[in-house]
Each structure stands twice: as structure tokens, then as C-alpha cells.
Design a protein around this motif. Structure first.
Motif, PDB file in Angstrom:
ATOM      1  N   SER A  98       0.824  -1.341   0.155  1.00 18.31           N
ATOM      2  CA  SER A  98      -0.019  -0.087   0.080  1.00 18.31           C
ATOM      3  C   SER A  98       0.896   1.156  -0.066  1.00 18.31           C
ATOM      4  N   THR A  99       0.320   2.428  -0.429  1.00 19.78           N
ATOM      5  CA  THR A  99       0.991   3.828  -0.766  1.00 19.78           C
ATOM      6  C   THR A  99       0.306   4.652   0.182  1.00 19.78           C
ATOM      7  N   ASP A 100       0.890   5.499   0.907  1.00 21.56           N
ATOM      8  CA  ASP A 100       0.532   6.712   1.521  1.00 21.56           C
ATOM      9  C   ASP A 100      -0.024   7.514   0.758  1.00 21.56           C
ATOM     10  N   ALA A 101      -1.179   7.953   0.775  1.00 18.91           N
ATOM     11  CA  ALA A 101      -1.657   8.860  -0.250  1.00 18.91           C
ATOM     12  C   ALA A 101      -1.094  10.241  -0.023  1.00 18.91           C
ATOM     13  N   ALA A 102      -0.460  10.529   1.104  1.00 19.66           N
ATOM     14  CA  ALA A 102       0.157  12.001   1.345  1.00 19.66           C
ATOM     15  C   ALA A 102       1.736  12.028   1.026  1.00 19.66           C
ATOM     16  N   ASP A 103       2.285  10.661   0.806  1.00 16.28           N
ATOM     17  CA  ASP A 103       3.618  10.696   0.790  1.00 16.28           C
ATOM     18  C   ASP A 103       3.972   9.294   0.077  1.00 16.28           C
ATOM     19  N   HIS A 104       4.270   9.564  -1.564  1.00 16.92           N
ATOM     20  CA  HIS A 104       4.584   8.303  -1.975  1.00 16.92           C
ATOM     21  C   HIS A 104       5.693   7.452  -1.364  1.00 16.92           C
ATOM     22  N   ARG A 105       6.672   8.032  -0.446  1.00 17.77           N
ATOM     23  CA  ARG A 105       7.799   7.261  -0.138  1.00 17.77           C
ATOM     24  C   ARG A 105       7.531   6.425   1.293  1.00 17.77           C
ATOM     25  N   SER A 106       6.185   6.474   1.787  1.00 19.90           N
ATOM     26  CA  SER A 106       5.618   5.769   2.794  1.00 19.90           C
ATOM     27  C   SER A 106       4.561   4.707   2.312  1.00 19.90           C
ATOM     28  N   GLY A 107       4.712   3.671   3.054  1.00 21.51           N
ATOM     29  CA  GLY A 107       3.489   2.613   2.660  1.00 21.51           C
ATOM     30  C   GLY A 107       3.751   1.497   3.756  1.00 21.51           C
ATOM     31  N   THR A 108       3.038   0.296   3.504  1.00 20.41           N
ATOM     32  CA  THR A 108       3.114  -0.818   4.218  1.00 20.41           C
ATOM     33  C   THR A 108       3.165  -2.024   3.293  1.00 20.41           C
ATOM     34  N   VAL A 109       3.647  -3.152   3.974  1.00 20.53           N
ATOM     35  CA  VAL A 109       3.445  -4.405   3.064  1.00 20.53           C
ATOM     36  C   VAL A 109       2.997  -5.426   4.132  1.00 20.53           C
ATOM     37  N   ARG A 110       2.026  -6.220   3.493  1.00 19.61           N
ATOM     38  CA  ARG A 110       1.513  -7.224   4.179  1.00 19.61           C
ATOM     39  C   ARG A 110       1.738  -8.646   3.530  1.00 19.61           C
ATOM     40  N   VAL A 111       1.782  -9.958   4.282  1.00 19.10           N
ATOM     41  CA  VAL A 111       1.860 -10.980   4.122  1.00 19.10           C
ATOM     42  C   VAL A 111       0.635 -11.751   3.980  1.00 19.10           C
ATOM     43  N   ASP A 112       0.144 -12.137   2.836  1.00 24.38           N
ATOM     44  CA  ASP A 112      -1.123 -13.166   2.719  1.00 24.38           C
ATOM     45  C   ASP A 112      -0.705 -14.317   2.216  1.00 24.38           C
ATOM     46  N   ALA A 113      -1.532 -15.541   2.868  1.00 31.40           N
ATOM     47  CA  ALA A 113      -1.210 -16.695   2.499  1.00 31.40           C
ATOM     48  C   ALA A 113      -2.484 -17.580   2.933  1.00 31.40           C
ATOM     49  N   THR A 114      -2.428 -18.848   2.321  1.00 31.45           N
ATOM     50  CA  THR A 114      -3.487 -19.810   2.606  1.00 31.45           C
ATOM     51  C   THR A 114      -3.261 -20.796   3.890  1.00 31.45           C
ATOM     52  N   SER A 115      -2.267 -20.544   4.422  1.00 29.79           N
ATOM     53  CA  SER A 115      -2.009 -21.305   5.798  1.00 29.79           C
ATOM     54  C   SER A 115      -1.144 -20.489   6.400  1.00 29.79           C
ATOM     55  N   ALA A 116      -0.994 -20.510   7.876  1.00 25.89           N
ATOM     56  CA  ALA A 116      -0.348 -19.839   8.877  1.00 25.89           C
ATOM     57  C   ALA A 116       1.206 -20.322   8.451  1.00 25.89           C
ATOM     58  N   ALA A 117       2.180 -19.352   8.500  1.00 29.03           N
ATOM     59  CA  ALA A 117       3.432 -19.488   8.179  1.00 29.03           C
ATOM     60  C   ALA A 117       4.401 -18.352   8.542  1.00 29.03           C
ATOM     61  N   THR A 118       5.770 -18.834   8.808  1.00 25.62           N
ATOM     62  CA  THR A 118       6.496 -17.876   9.060  1.00 25.62           C
ATOM     63  C   THR A 118       7.662 -17.698   7.806  1.00 25.62           C
ATOM     64  N   GLY A 119       8.419 -16.616   7.863  1.00 22.03           N
ATOM     65  CA  GLY A 119       9.485 -16.699   6.677  1.00 22.03           C
ATOM     66  C   GLY A 119      10.132 -15.315   6.492  1.00 22.03           C
ATOM     67  N   THR A 120      10.774 -15.145   5.393  1.00 21.37           N
ATOM     68  CA  THR A 120      11.715 -13.979   5.108  1.00 21.37           C
ATOM     69  C   THR A 120      11.288 -13.172   3.985  1.00 21.37           C
ATOM     70  N   VAL A 121      11.186 -12.050   4.137  1.00 20.76           N
ATOM     71  CA  VAL A 121      10.669 -10.789   3.086  1.00 20.76           C
ATOM     72  C   VAL A 121      11.804 -10.077   2.839  1.00 20.76           C
ATOM     73  N   THR A 122      11.995  -9.927   1.498  1.00 16.40           N
ATOM     74  CA  THR A 122      12.874  -8.994   0.859  1.00 16.40           C
ATOM     75  C   THR A 122      12.408  -8.108  -0.095  1.00 16.40           C
ATOM     76  N   LEU A 123      12.729  -6.796   0.082  1.00 18.52           N
ATOM     77  CA  LEU A 123      11.875  -5.737  -0.574  1.00 18.52           C
ATOM     78  C   LEU A 123      13.222  -5.149  -1.897  1.00 18.52           C
ATOM     79  N   VAL A 124      12.231  -4.804  -2.710  1.00 17.04           N
ATOM     80  CA  VAL A 124      13.042  -3.885  -3.846  1.00 17.04           C
ATOM     81  C   VAL A 124      12.544  -2.468  -3.998  1.00 17.04           C
ATOM     82  N   ASN A 125      13.501  -1.623  -3.973  1.00 18.05           N
ATOM     83  CA  ASN A 125      13.304  -0.191  -3.859  1.00 18.05           C
ATOM     84  C   ASN A 125      12.600   0.265  -2.507  1.00 18.05           C
ATOM     85  N   ALA A 126      12.800  -0.329  -1.525  1.00 21.32           N
ATOM     86  CA  ALA A 126      12.043  -0.042  -0.333  1.00 21.32           C
ATOM     87  C   ALA A 126      12.841  -0.661   0.926  1.00 21.32           C
TER      88      ALA A 126
END
Length: 528
Positions: free
Chosen positions: A206-234
Motif C-alpha cells: 500500500s502507498t501513503d496517499a500523502a507521501d509516495h515514500r511511505s507505505g506498508t507491506v502485508r503477507v497474505d497466505a492460505t496457511s499460517a506460516a513464517t518466513g523472510t521477506v526481501t524488498l526492492v526499492n524500499a
């Protein structure tokens, strides 16, 4: 002349297959060879799964298809500890077939398979005979509790007592330990959640409407799980790193973007690898005439990925400053020097790194009175003409642009330009940064924007001619001739006749007084 003999290209003897390929065979022979190859390929594809003989694993009892007290422990197949899921059948001492991961082995439910996989994965791969025997009893009880309790003559309904009934004869010194562990394992396995055998997921940004440099990332999956996330350009806001370990499904994390290039639209993306735990499945093995066994199915691992639904466009608000080179002018074209700037954001760039062009326009007004800075355009102001300029993609806002009007300033007065920048005049790539409603307008009456055309100088007004004098009578002119000095200065002699007569009279009286007080000429002075 000696006869020349042909030599073979390759004197080395060829294998049979090569000789057949290079031999001149009739067409039916080639058809038969092709058919044979197809048959071999089909046999290889439909061949049954690999079979390895099951071996005695770790536990207590007799390793034989049938014995008085049986075998209570693991069966080793290709280095994997497997456990019986069909209690009452003979021990699998013969060749066993690996059917791979199965979610329906031996007709068991997903709940049963989840519990069994939990035990054989977490506790079953062991060299401890007590632990292996406890797993074996718990797995059999989950698969078929009634058969497990009564297979060796026990008539009650207690798993611990059934174990004691058998192990008190096989391994009395370990009887109690196996009972306790088996009961605990059984209870734990019955609470295992029946997780699907596969899982999938995604990253949602998601992107903050007031600031393109801010936002969030959410992990959605079909099962409960844990892991590692790597971002590009953030990066993740909390750590400043593009990588987050221990991310869980359903969690939302704040991010801060790192645009790859200044003034260009960009997107944030990410990837991840997650482990969803143990599936409701087992690795299924069968042995003709013997027990079916279960090995660990492994954990569910899956990858996730995602990106911004739309590019993040850095906002841009252009503005300009202007200056006329000369305030005072005799007329001619209106000349202005225009300097562009980014009032907010960065100047937008094209894919090749060049500056996107920005267009500005101006209306030039003429007034009779110099306008006050920031005042409204007076009603009597006249529009003289317009100006227009577009920035160069190579220099963008780097330098001033000199704009010369195609029309001239022909009338005296004050000429004032009012510049504006509107989204309506821009290319689509620029509008994406400014927004479709953007408008910037210079205020009216800026001192640096005023050029003054002065009125043309006028011819001096000639003095009126002197009135002709009336000739004086001849006698008066003879008695009072005009003074030569006065004539030189241009003074009228009639204007000084009165004062001159008075001055002459006073001078005569003074001379008479002086003369009366002096002694007469020749008189002798009196001596006393």
C-alpha cells in the motif's frame, strides 16, 4: 596405371546401433526400430515406483512378519524411519514401495494424517529405542486405536495399560518410560491442526496517499506460516534494512521507499520464502502382505511475491521567476528572462534520464500607472499580447530562458507580464507528477516584470512676440535719448526715467551742502 581403392571414412568398427543407423535397411525395418524405441519409453514411464526392502529400525521386539509380541519401533526404508499405520498386519520385512507424499494414505483422515506426520517428523527420526517405541504406539493408536489396544490380547481401553501388557514381557525396564511418552505423544498428535498439503501466498503493498515514500507491506497466505521477506526499492522502517526475518502471515509492516532514480515513477516489489509447518500428509510406503508405513512428509514451503498495484509517482510543483533585462525602454519587443524551479518535489525525468519538458505562458498588460505588487489587474488595463516558453530536455531548470515577443510595445505606459504554469499545457508524463488540476500563477505587478515606455519628448513652445511700442513725441525723444547700456540689456528706458530724475535731484542737493561749508577760495584762515 595402378588402381585406386576407396578407403572407409572411419576404419574403427562401429557399434551395432551405429551400423544399423548407417546401414541401408528397408523402410519396414526402420518402422520396427521406431516402434521398439517407443515401447521402451512407455515401459520406463509406467514402471512402478522404486522398491527398497524395509529393515529393522529402532525399538523393542522381534523383527519378523509375525511374532508373539511383535515389533514396536521404527522400520527403516532407504534411511528413513517409518512407522506402522495398519496395526494388526505382519511386519513389513519384504520389499517396500515408496508412493511419495500422500494426503490419503491407508484411507486415513486429514486429522489422523496431520497427527501422524507431526509425530514421525518431530519425534520419529531418532536412535533412541524408548522414543521410537513410544512414537510407534502413538502412531498406531491414532491410525486404529481399537486394533492397537487389543492386537496382543489386552481387553481394556487404556493405551498405557495396553503398552504395559506387551512391554512388561519385552522390555520391562523401559515399560514405564514408553507408556508415559506414548500417552503424551498421542495427546499432542490429536491436537495437531490438519494443515493442507500445499500453501501459497503473496505480498500486498500500500502507498501513503500523502507521501509516495511511505507505505506498508502485508503477507497474505492460505496457511499460517513464517518466513523472510526481501524488498526492492524500499526498506523496512523499523530496521532500515530491505530484509525482514521472522515475518508471519497476516502481519503488516511499515516501509520507506528508496527510489532508484530522481524524478521518475517507480514501483516497490518484494519476494519471500515461508514455511507453513507440517502438512496433513505422510510419505506413504507399502509392502506386499505387510504393514503400510508412514514417513515424514516434510514441512510445507512456499514462495510469495508482490508489487505495487500502480507506480509511485513523485509529486512535482513547478514555479518560475522572471526579470526584464531593461526597465526603461524606448519600445520594441517585450523581452523577459524566465527561470524555472521545482517548488515541491523533484523535476520529473524521462526513461533516458533527460528532463521532461515544462511549458509556461504569460499575458502582458499595459497600464498608464505603475501597478502595485500583488494588486489585481485593473479594469482599464489592456492586454498587449502573450508569451510562451518550453524547457529544454537537456538542461531543464538549469538556466534562464530569454523570451522575446513577436509583437512590439508601441504606446507609452507600464508593461507587466503575468506568467502561469498549468497542467492543461503539459505533456501527459508531466501531468502524472503534477496532477491534472495543477495551476501556478505569478502575481500581478512584480517590479522585476515591469518595462516602462516613456512618452516621446515634445518641441518647446516659442515665446509670444513683444508688443510694438507707440512712438514718443519728437521733443521728448530729443530731451531723453535712450541709454545705450539699457538698450544692450533690452530694458525699456521709459521704465527708469522716474527713478533717474529723483537720483539726479538728490545728488544736486548733496553737492550744494558740501560746497556751502567749505571756505571760499582765497580767504585767509583766522588765527587765534
Amino acid at each position: 596405371m595402378p588402381k585406386k581403392h576407396r578407403t572407409p571414412l572411419d576404419p574403427t568398427p562401429r557399434p551395432l546401433i551405429m551400423r544399423l543407423l548407417f546401414a541401408r535397411l528397408p523402410l519396414p525395418a526402420y518402422v520396427l526400430i521406431l516402434a521398439g524405441l517407443v515401447v521402451l519409453l512407455v515401459i520406463d514411464v509406467v514402471a512402478p515406483p522404486r522398491a527398497d526392502a524395509a529393515e529393522r529400525g529402532v525399538g523393542f521386539g522381534t523383527w519378523a512378519p509375525i511374532s508373539a509380541y511383535g515389533w514396536h519401533g521404527s522400520m527403516l526404508i532407504d534411511g528413513v524411519h517409518t512407522y506402522c499405520i495398519t496395526p494388526g498386519a505382519p511386519a513389513p520385512t519384504g520389499p517396500s514401495t515408496d508412493h511419495g507424499i500422500s494426503g490419503s494414505a491407508a484411507g486415513l483422515s486429514l486429522q489422523q494424517l496431520a497427527g501422524i506426520n507431526h509425530l514421525v517428523s518431530n519425534y520419529g527420526q531418532t536412535e533412541d529405542p524408548v522414543q521410537a517405541a513410544a512414537v510407534a504406539w502413538a502412531v498406531k493408536a491414532i491410525a486404529n486405536r481399537e486394533e492397537t489396544l487389543h492386537a496382543f490380547g489386552y481387553r481394556g481401553d487404556s493405551l498405557a495399560e495396553a503398552i504395559h501388557w506387551t512391554l512388561s514381557a519385552l522390555a520391562p525396564q523401559h515399560d514405564r518410560a514408553v507408556q508415559e511418552r506414548a500417552v503424551a505423544y498421542y495427546d499432542e498428535a490429536t491436537r495437531a491442526a490438519p494443515t493442507p498439503t500445499t500453501a501459497s501466498g503473496s505480498l500486498v503493498f500500500s502507498t501513503d496517499a500523502a507521501d509516495h515514500r511511505s507505505g506498508t507491506v502485508r503477507v497474505d497466505a492460505t496457511s499460517a506460516a513464517t518466513g523472510t521477506v526481501t524488498l526492492v526499492n524500499a526498506v523496512f522502517t523499523d530496521s532500515g534494512s530491505p530484509t525482514l526475518d521472522g515475518a508471519s502471515v497476516g502481519s503488516t509492516h511499515s516501509i520507506r521507499t528508496v527510489p532508484p532514480a530522481e524524478g521518475r515513477a517507480y514501483a516497490v516489489s518484494g519476494t519471500g520464502r515461508f514455511r507453513a509447518g507440517l502438512p496433513a500428509a505422510v510419505r506413504h510406503y507399502t509392502t506386499p502382505g505387510g504393514q503400510q508405513t508412514a514417513g515424514p512428509a516434510g514441512v510445507i514451503e512456499f514462495e510469495v511475491a508482490g508489487a505495487d498495484a500502480a507506480p509511485r509517482v513523485p509529486p512535482f510543483s513547478p514555479s518560475i521567476s522572471t526579470r526584464v533585462p531593461r526597465r526603461e525602454t524606448a519600445g520594441g519587443p517585450y523581452v523577459d528572462e524566465v527561470t524555472f524551479a521545482a517548488e515541491a518535489g523533484s523535476w520529473p525525468r524521462a526513461e533516458d534520464g533527460s528532463y521532461l519538458p515544462v511549458t509556461a505562458g504569460a499575458v502582458v498588460y499595459r497600464t498608464d500607472v505603475e501597478p502595485a505588487p500583488g494588486s489585481a489587474v485593473p479594469a482599464e488595463a489592456s492586454i498587449v499580447g502573450t508569451l510562451r516558453v518550453t524547457t529544454d530536455p537537456l538542461i531543464g531548470p538549469a538556466g534562464p530562458y530569454t523570451v522575446t515577443s513577436p509583437w512590439g510595445m508601441t504606446a507609452p505606459g507600464f508593461y507587466t507580464a503575468v506568467w502561469s504554469v498549468s497542467a492543461a499545457d503539459q505533456v501527459a508524463a508531466v501531468v502524472a507528477h503534477t496532477g491534472p488540476d495543477f495551476v501556478w500563477v505569478e502575481r500581478f505587478g512584480e517590479p522585476s516584470q515591469i518595462a516602462v515606455v516613456a512618452p516621446s519628448p515634445t518641441e518647446p513652445t516659442p515665446p509670444p512676440p513683444a508688443p510694438a511700442e507707440t512712438p514718443a513725441p519728437a521733443g521728448e525723444v530729443a530731451q531723453n535719448p535712450p541709454s545705450t547700456a539699457l538698450a544692450v540689456t533690452g530694458t525699456d528706458t521709459t521704465a527708469v526715467r522716474g527713478p533717474a530724475a529723483i537720483a539726479i535731484g538728490l545728488l544736486s542737493i548733496g553737492i550744494a551742502i558740501v560746497a556751502s561749508r567749505r571756505p571760499r577760495f582765497g580767504a585767509r584762515p583766522v588765527i587765534r
